[in-house]
Design a protein around this motif. Sequence first.
Motif, PDB file in Angstrom:
ATOM      1  N   GLU A 124       0.835  -1.201   0.000  1.00 34.17           N
ATOM      2  CA  GLU A 124       0.000   0.000   0.000  1.00 34.17           C
ATOM      3  C   GLU A 124       0.867   1.248   0.000  1.00 34.17           C
ATOM      4  O   GLU A 124       0.630   2.186  -0.758  1.00 34.17           O
ATOM      5  N   THR A 125       1.884   1.249   0.853  1.00 33.84           N
ATOM      6  CA  THR A 125       2.790   2.386   0.962  1.00 33.84           C
ATOM      7  C   THR A 125       3.513   2.619  -0.362  1.00 33.84           C
ATOM      8  O   THR A 125       3.620   3.755  -0.831  1.00 33.84           O
ATOM      9  N   LEU A 126       3.983   1.549  -0.989  1.00 33.44           N
ATOM     10  CA  LEU A 126       4.693   1.665  -2.259  1.00 33.44           C
ATOM     11  C   LEU A 126       3.788   2.253  -3.338  1.00 33.44           C
ATOM     12  O   LEU A 126       4.173   3.172  -4.054  1.00 33.44           O
ATOM     13  N   PHE A 127       2.559   1.750  -3.468  1.00 37.14           N
ATOM     14  CA  PHE A 127       1.678   2.255  -4.517  1.00 37.14           C
ATOM     15  C   PHE A 127       1.232   3.682  -4.247  1.00 37.14           C
ATOM     16  O   PHE A 127       1.039   4.461  -5.175  1.00 37.14           O
ATOM     17  N   LYS A 128       1.073   4.062  -2.978  1.00 34.94           N
ATOM     18  CA  LYS A 128       0.779   5.462  -2.674  1.00 34.94           C
ATOM     19  C   LYS A 128       1.939   6.333  -3.141  1.00 34.94           C
ATOM     20  O   LYS A 128       1.734   7.394  -3.721  1.00 34.94           O
ATOM     21  N   ALA A 129       3.160   5.877  -2.881  1.00 33.68           N
ATOM     22  CA  ALA A 129       4.348   6.648  -3.281  1.00 33.68           C
ATOM     23  C   ALA A 129       4.451   6.728  -4.802  1.00 33.68           C
ATOM     24  O   ALA A 129       4.713   7.804  -5.354  1.00 33.68           O
ATOM     25  N   ILE A 130       4.246   5.619  -5.495  1.00 34.10           N
ATOM     26  CA  ILE A 130       4.314   5.611  -6.958  1.00 34.10           C
ATOM     27  C   ILE A 130       3.256   6.548  -7.532  1.00 34.10           C
ATOM     28  O   ILE A 130       3.510   7.285  -8.478  1.00 34.10           O
ATOM     29  N   ASN A 131       2.069   6.554  -6.932  1.00 39.26           N
ATOM     30  CA  ASN A 131       0.977   7.391  -7.417  1.00 39.26           C
ATOM     31  C   ASN A 131       1.280   8.877  -7.261  1.00 39.26           C
ATOM     32  O   ASN A 131       0.675   9.706  -7.925  1.00 39.26           O
ATOM     33  N   GLN A 132       2.227   9.240  -6.387  1.00 40.45           N
ATOM     34  CA  GLN A 132       2.589  10.642  -6.193  1.00 40.45           C
ATOM     35  C   GLN A 132       3.619  11.130  -7.215  1.00 40.45           C
ATOM     36  O   GLN A 132       3.873  12.325  -7.322  1.00 40.45           O
ATOM     37  N   LEU A 133       4.223  10.213  -7.965  1.00 41.86           N
ATOM     38  CA  LEU A 133       5.216  10.603  -8.961  1.00 41.86           C
ATOM     39  C   LEU A 133       4.561  11.370 -10.106  1.00 41.86           C
ATOM     40  O   LEU A 133       3.403  11.101 -10.446  1.00 41.86           O
ATOM     41  N   PRO A 134       5.303  12.294 -10.733  1.00 36.68           N
ATOM     42  CA  PRO A 134       4.784  12.916 -11.960  1.00 36.68           C
ATOM     43  C   PRO A 134       4.517  11.828 -13.012  1.00 36.68           C
ATOM     44  O   PRO A 134       5.175  10.784 -13.015  1.00 36.68           O
ATOM     45  N   ASP A 135       3.580  12.083 -13.915  1.00 34.47           N
ATOM     46  CA  ASP A 135       3.148  11.069 -14.887  1.00 34.47           C
ATOM     47  C   ASP A 135       4.304  10.398 -15.617  1.00 34.47           C
ATOM     48  O   ASP A 135       4.355   9.177 -15.712  1.00 34.47           O
ATOM     49  N   ALA A 136       5.229  11.183 -16.163  1.00 35.04           N
ATOM     50  CA  ALA A 136       6.316  10.604 -16.957  1.00 35.04           C
ATOM     51  C   ALA A 136       7.163   9.654 -16.121  1.00 35.04           C
ATOM     52  O   ALA A 136       7.528   8.565 -16.570  1.00 35.04           O
ATOM     53  N   GLN A 137       7.455  10.034 -14.876  1.00 34.81           N
ATOM     54  CA  GLN A 137       8.240   9.172 -13.993  1.00 34.81           C
ATOM     55  C   GLN A 137       7.438   7.931 -13.609  1.00 34.81           C
ATOM     56  O   GLN A 137       7.972   6.824 -13.579  1.00 34.81           O
ATOM     57  N   ARG A 138       6.156   8.104 -13.333  1.00 38.93           N
ATOM     58  CA  ARG A 138       5.301   6.981 -12.948  1.00 38.93           C
ATOM     59  C   ARG A 138       5.234   5.945 -14.067  1.00 38.93           C
ATOM     60  O   ARG A 138       5.339   4.737 -13.831  1.00 38.93           O
ATOM     61  N   VAL A 139       5.088   6.418 -15.304  1.00 41.93           N
ATOM     62  CA  VAL A 139       5.003   5.507 -16.454  1.00 41.93           C
ATOM     63  C   VAL A 139       6.287   4.713 -16.598  1.00 41.93           C
ATOM     64  O   VAL A 139       6.275   3.479 -16.699  1.00 41.93           O
ATOM     65  N   VAL A 140       7.419   5.406 -16.603  1.00 37.34           N
ATOM     66  CA  VAL A 140       8.703   4.732 -16.797  1.00 37.34           C
ATOM     67  C   VAL A 140       8.962   3.745 -15.660  1.00 37.34           C
ATOM     68  O   VAL A 140       9.340   2.589 -15.899  1.00 37.34           O
ATOM     69  N   PHE A 141       8.740   4.166 -14.428  1.00 35.03           N
ATOM     70  CA  PHE A 141       8.991   3.294 -13.278  1.00 35.03           C
ATOM     71  C   PHE A 141       8.074   2.070 -13.318  1.00 35.03           C
ATOM     72  O   PHE A 141       8.527   0.938 -13.130  1.00 35.03           O
TER      73      PHE A 141
END
Length: 193
Positions: A128-145
Motif C-alpha cells: 500500500e505504501t509503495l503504490f501510494k508513493a508511486i501514485n505521487q510521482l509525476p506522470d512521466a516518472q510513474r510511467v517509466v517506473f
Amino acid sequence: MEEQDFINDLRAGKQFAYGKLLDLFQQKVFATCISFVPNKEDAEDIAQDVFVEVFNSINKFKGNSKLSTWIYRITTNKCLEFIRKKNTKKRFAFLQSIMGNEIPMDKTKYFTEMNHPGVLLENKQKSETLFKAINQLPDAQRVVFTLSKIDGLSNQEVCDITEKSLSSVESLMFRAKKNLQDVLGDFYRNEMK
C-alpha cells in the motif's frame, strides 16, 4: 511479415483475428492496467477500454512500431487518463466537503488495493505504501517506473512505448527512484516516531 498479415486481418474485421488479439494481449494489458491502478474491477474496465480503442483505431496504426508497443502505449494512456479523472473527482469531492456538500468518498484506499501479481511484497501495508508513493510521482516518472520495475519491461521497450530516448528514460527512472526514496524515507521516518 506474419505480424503484418495479422494486422491486415484485424483491419478487415475478421473475427478470428480479434480472438487472437485477445489471446495474445489480454493478460499483458490487464497486468499493465493493474500496475497503474491496483484495483481489479477498474483495471478490468480499463483493459476493456484498451481493446475497444485498439479495435476502433487499428486502421490508424501506422506500423512505425510493433503492434505490442502500440497496444502498450494505448494501455498506458488509458491508465493515466483514468487516474487523472479519479484525482479530479477526489479534488471535487474535497472541495464539496469544504463547502458543506459532502460526498462520501474514501480518499485513502483507492490506489492501494493490492492484488498485483507482479509485486510480491512481504505484507499488504508495504505494498500500500509503495503504490501510494508511486501514485505521487509525476506522470512521466510513474510511467517509466511502472513499465520498467513493476511490469519488468526492458529500457528499450519502455523507450518504444513512451516514444522517448534511452537517455530520457534513464533520467526519468533516476528521478523516479530518487523521488520514491524521498517519499518512502519520510514515511518510514514518521512511522518510527
